[in-house]
Design a protein around this motif. Structure first.
Motif, PDB file in Angstrom:
ATOM      1  N   THR A 132      45.468  12.142  81.375  1.00 56.36           N
ATOM      2  CA  THR A 132      45.108  10.806  80.900  1.00 56.36           C
ATOM      3  C   THR A 132      46.074  10.343  79.822  1.00 56.36           C
ATOM      4  O   THR A 132      46.542   9.197  79.837  1.00 56.36           O
TER       5      THR A 132
ATOM      6  N   LYS B 214      48.500   7.213  80.205  1.00 54.58           N
ATOM      7  CA  LYS B 214      48.265   6.107  79.260  1.00 54.58           C
ATOM      8  C   LYS B 214      49.579   5.608  78.660  1.00 54.58           C
ATOM      9  O   LYS B 214      49.746   4.420  78.415  1.00 54.58           O
TER      10      LYS B 214
ATOM     11  N   PRO C  79      49.273   2.115  85.374  1.00 55.81           N
ATOM     12  CA  PRO C  79      48.152   2.208  84.442  1.00 55.81           C
ATOM     13  C   PRO C  79      48.165   1.174  83.328  1.00 55.81           C
ATOM     14  O   PRO C  79      47.101   0.747  82.888  1.00 55.81           O
TER      15      PRO C  79
ATOM     16  N   GLY D 229      48.512   1.305  80.158  1.00 55.45           N
ATOM     17  CA  GLY D 229      47.723   1.690  78.998  1.00 55.45           C
ATOM     18  C   GLY D 229      46.282   2.043  79.301  1.00 55.45           C
ATOM     19  O   GLY D 229      45.570   2.552  78.458  1.00 55.45           O
ATOM     20  N   LYS D 230      45.824   1.761  80.532  1.00 61.85           N
ATOM     21  CA  LYS D 230      44.440   2.057  80.920  1.00 61.85           C
ATOM     22  C   LYS D 230      44.431   2.750  82.279  1.00 61.85           C
ATOM     23  O   LYS D 230      44.172   2.115  83.309  1.00 61.85           O
TER      24      LYS D 230
ATOM     25  N   GLY E 270      43.352   4.578  85.518  1.00 61.50           N
ATOM     26  CA  GLY E 270      42.097   4.630  86.260  1.00 61.50           C
ATOM     27  C   GLY E 270      41.789   6.034  86.740  1.00 61.50           C
ATOM     28  O   GLY E 270      42.666   6.906  86.795  1.00 61.50           O
TER      29      GLY E 270
END
Length: 90
Positions: A24, A28, A46, A48-49, A51
């Protein structure tokens, strides 16, 4: 990588297990994650987020980050696919 004089900045021993939290954090920080499983290549952005589907793709059946894992700029490559490496690294 040797054929193109590409030198790694850091090498992490395979005995160091990296799990979902590590995947993660890696995703990120990336703008693009490319995951190769054999001939199948999946691409994630992604932004910054990351999934759950992207993180799950980065992990192997044991729940550890699949190898090899290469960060090239803001792109992360997980698994090996020669064409994906060529596109990202050359």
């Amino acid at each position: 990588m040797d054929a193109h004089s590409i030198e790694p900045k850091e090498i992490v021993s395979a005995s160091k297990k990296l799990g979902a939290a590590d995947a993660t954090a890696i995703a990120k920080a990336a703008t693009r994650v490319v995951v190769a499983k054999g001939a199948k290549v999946s691409k994630f952005t992604p932004g910054g987020k990351p999934g759950k589907d992207g993180i799950d793709a980065m992990l192997g059946p044991t729940g550890n980050l699949r190898a090899p894992c290469i960060k090239a700029g803001t792109t992360v490559l997980v698994g090996f696919n020669e064409d994906a490496y060529r596109d990202a690294l050359l």
